[in-house]
Design a protein around this motif. Structure first.
Motif, PDB file in Angstrom:
ATOM      1  N   GLU A 114       0.816  -1.214   0.000  1.00  0.00           N
ATOM      2  CA  GLU A 114       0.000   0.000   0.000  1.00  0.00           C
ATOM      3  C   GLU A 114       0.851   1.265   0.000  1.00  0.00           C
ATOM      4  O   GLU A 114       0.409   2.317  -0.453  1.00  0.00           O
ATOM      5  CB  GLU A 114      -0.929   0.040   1.220  1.00  0.00           C
ATOM      6  CG  GLU A 114      -1.970  -1.056   1.249  1.00  0.00           C
ATOM      7  CD  GLU A 114      -1.415  -2.359   1.815  1.00  0.00           C
ATOM      8  OE1 GLU A 114      -0.461  -2.326   2.624  1.00  0.00           O
ATOM      9  OE2 GLU A 114      -1.917  -3.424   1.426  1.00  0.00           O
ATOM     10  N   ASN A 115       2.079   1.193   0.541  1.00  0.00           N
ATOM     11  CA  ASN A 115       2.927   2.387   0.645  1.00  0.00           C
ATOM     12  C   ASN A 115       3.976   2.500  -0.453  1.00  0.00           C
ATOM     13  O   ASN A 115       4.663   3.515  -0.534  1.00  0.00           O
ATOM     14  CB  ASN A 115       3.624   2.415   2.007  1.00  0.00           C
ATOM     15  CG  ASN A 115       2.658   2.691   3.127  1.00  0.00           C
ATOM     16  OD1 ASN A 115       1.655   3.363   2.942  1.00  0.00           O
ATOM     17  ND2 ASN A 115       2.948   2.172   4.298  1.00  0.00           N
ATOM     18  N   LYS A 118       3.356   5.511  -2.845  1.00  0.00           N
ATOM     19  CA  LYS A 118       3.416   6.758  -2.086  1.00  0.00           C
ATOM     20  C   LYS A 118       4.855   7.111  -1.705  1.00  0.00           C
ATOM     21  O   LYS A 118       5.302   8.240  -1.895  1.00  0.00           O
ATOM     22  CB  LYS A 118       2.568   6.619  -0.817  1.00  0.00           C
ATOM     23  CG  LYS A 118       2.394   7.902  -0.045  1.00  0.00           C
ATOM     24  CD  LYS A 118       1.605   7.706   1.224  1.00  0.00           C
ATOM     25  CE  LYS A 118       0.237   7.175   0.962  1.00  0.00           C
ATOM     26  NZ  LYS A 118      -0.577   7.022   2.160  1.00  0.00           N
ATOM     27  N   HIS A 141      -5.761  12.179  -5.606  1.00  0.00           N
ATOM     28  CA  HIS A 141      -4.769  11.537  -4.735  1.00  0.00           C
ATOM     29  C   HIS A 141      -5.108  10.080  -4.445  1.00  0.00           C
ATOM     30  O   HIS A 141      -4.245   9.202  -4.506  1.00  0.00           O
ATOM     31  CB  HIS A 141      -4.657  12.290  -3.398  1.00  0.00           C
ATOM     32  CG  HIS A 141      -3.811  13.513  -3.477  1.00  0.00           C
ATOM     33  ND1 HIS A 141      -4.308  14.715  -3.880  1.00  0.00           N
ATOM     34  CD2 HIS A 141      -2.493  13.701  -3.212  1.00  0.00           C
ATOM     35  CE1 HIS A 141      -3.344  15.617  -3.854  1.00  0.00           C
ATOM     36  NE2 HIS A 141      -2.226  15.031  -3.460  1.00  0.00           N
ATOM     37  N   ASP A 142      -6.374   9.833  -4.090  1.00  0.00           N
ATOM     38  CA  ASP A 142      -6.773   8.468  -3.715  1.00  0.00           C
ATOM     39  C   ASP A 142      -6.513   7.476  -4.836  1.00  0.00           C
ATOM     40  O   ASP A 142      -5.995   6.387  -4.610  1.00  0.00           O
ATOM     41  CB  ASP A 142      -8.247   8.436  -3.309  1.00  0.00           C
ATOM     42  CG  ASP A 142      -8.510   9.229  -2.037  1.00  0.00           C
ATOM     43  OD1 ASP A 142      -7.558   9.396  -1.240  1.00  0.00           O
ATOM     44  OD2 ASP A 142      -9.665   9.670  -1.847  1.00  0.00           O
ATOM     45  N   VAL A 143      -6.876   7.840  -6.045  1.00  0.00           N
ATOM     46  CA  VAL A 143      -6.690   6.943  -7.187  1.00  0.00           C
ATOM     47  C   VAL A 143      -5.205   6.782  -7.495  1.00  0.00           C
ATOM     48  O   VAL A 143      -4.719   5.668  -7.724  1.00  0.00           O
ATOM     49  CB  VAL A 143      -7.460   7.460  -8.429  1.00  0.00           C
ATOM     50  CG1 VAL A 143      -7.131   6.635  -9.656  1.00  0.00           C
ATOM     51  CG2 VAL A 143      -8.957   7.459  -8.155  1.00  0.00           C
ATOM     52  N   TYR A 145      -2.563   7.094  -5.532  1.00  0.00           N
ATOM     53  CA  TYR A 145      -1.826   6.330  -4.526  1.00  0.00           C
ATOM     54  C   TYR A 145      -2.369   4.928  -4.307  1.00  0.00           C
ATOM     55  O   TYR A 145      -1.773   4.132  -3.594  1.00  0.00           O
ATOM     56  CB  TYR A 145      -1.754   7.104  -3.212  1.00  0.00           C
ATOM     57  CG  TYR A 145      -0.872   8.327  -3.331  1.00  0.00           C
ATOM     58  CD1 TYR A 145       0.454   8.210  -3.727  1.00  0.00           C
ATOM     59  CD2 TYR A 145      -1.371   9.603  -3.089  1.00  0.00           C
ATOM     60  CE1 TYR A 145       1.271   9.318  -3.867  1.00  0.00           C
ATOM     61  CE2 TYR A 145      -0.560  10.715  -3.214  1.00  0.00           C
ATOM     62  CZ  TYR A 145       0.758  10.563  -3.601  1.00  0.00           C
ATOM     63  OH  TYR A 145       1.563  11.671  -3.739  1.00  0.00           O
ATOM     64  N   SER A 146      -3.481   4.609  -4.922  1.00  0.00           N
ATOM     65  CA  SER A 146      -3.988   3.235  -4.814  1.00  0.00           C
ATOM     66  C   SER A 146      -3.466   2.345  -5.945  1.00  0.00           C
ATOM     67  O   SER A 146      -3.694   1.147  -5.944  1.00  0.00           O
ATOM     68  CB  SER A 146      -5.520   3.227  -4.810  1.00  0.00           C
ATOM     69  OG  SER A 146      -6.017   3.646  -6.059  1.00  0.00           O
ATOM     70  N   MET A 147      -2.755   2.937  -6.909  1.00  0.00           N
ATOM     71  CA  MET A 147      -2.191   2.115  -7.989  1.00  0.00           C
ATOM     72  C   MET A 147      -1.071   1.248  -7.440  1.00  0.00           C
ATOM     73  O   MET A 147      -0.479   1.552  -6.408  1.00  0.00           O
ATOM     74  CB  MET A 147      -1.712   2.986  -9.158  1.00  0.00           C
ATOM     75  CG  MET A 147      -0.304   3.464  -9.062  1.00  0.00           C
ATOM     76  SD  MET A 147       0.368   4.189 -10.572  1.00  0.00           S
ATOM     77  CE  MET A 147      -0.727   5.498 -10.932  1.00  0.00           C
ATOM     78  N   THR A 148      -0.777   0.162  -8.114  1.00  0.00           N
ATOM     79  CA  THR A 148       0.275  -0.753  -7.670  1.00  0.00           C
ATOM     80  C   THR A 148       1.625  -0.291  -8.209  1.00  0.00           C
ATOM     81  O   THR A 148       1.701   0.522  -9.139  1.00  0.00           O
ATOM     82  CB  THR A 148       0.008  -2.186  -8.157  1.00  0.00           C
ATOM     83  OG1 THR A 148       0.084  -2.202  -9.593  1.00  0.00           O
ATOM     84  CG2 THR A 148      -1.342  -2.694  -7.691  1.00  0.00           C
TER      85      THR A 148
END
Length: 180
Positions: A114-115, A118, A141-143, A145-148
């Protein structure tokens, strides 16, 4: 001066208990070992029930465990591993080295999936940072930082692996000569 000795006025008497009947039972070594194993198992179960798993050094068998509980990676932990910075102007070789170093830092710092995006995007500078910020503003931001990590690698490869530079590297590779 020596202390005075106390004396009893009545002599002490001892009584011996009356003999009792004893029953002798023979136990084989296997039966004795089974009783010991059962008692040890019961004692370990009782100990485990009272401690509720607070001892991370023991595996429940009385043997010290070698496996440690990994703590979550923080940004400070990540940065202590000295990741490379990427400006976006270095080319294919530097981008490849950045990818490799990031993956090494992920392993060393125990960075959670998850990090990864980021933390790694915090090492972008100059035009690469501008590119990333425009992507974040486009998708939120949400989209972003949710990418792999794999998705980020693909996006960066599409952006910074320039076709003409790849052709130039391929040409250099084909034109290499072995000097004996």
């Amino acid at each position: 001066m020596a202390p005075k000795r106390a004396t009893r006025s009545t002599p002490a008497t001892t009584t011996t208990p009356a003999p009792t009947a004893t029953t002798t039972t023979t136990v084989t070594n296997a039966q004795l070992q089974a009783m010991i194993d059962q008692g040890v198992s019961a004692a370990l179960a009782a100990r485990d029930a009272t401690r509720n798993g607070t001892d991370s050094h023991s595996s429940g068998t009385g043997v010290r465990g070698s496996e440690r509980v990994a703590r979550e990676c923080t940004y400070q932990d990540f940065m202590k591993c000295k990741p490379l910075y990427f400006k976006g102007t270095e080319g294919v070789v530097e981008l490849t080295q950045w990818f490799e170093r990031m993956e090494t830092v992920f392993r060393i710092s125990n960075c959670s999936v998850e990090n990864q995006v980021k933390f790694s995007t915090c090492t972008l500078l100059a035009s690469a940072l501008t590119w990333w910020n425009s992507h974040v503003m486009t998708v939120t931001h949400d989209v972003a930082y949710s990418m792999t990590w794999v998705d980020l690698r693909k996006k960066m490869t599409d952006k910074y692996y320039l076709r003409n530079e790849m052709k130039k590297l391929e040409a250099e590779l084909w034109n290499l000569k072995v000097i004996v």
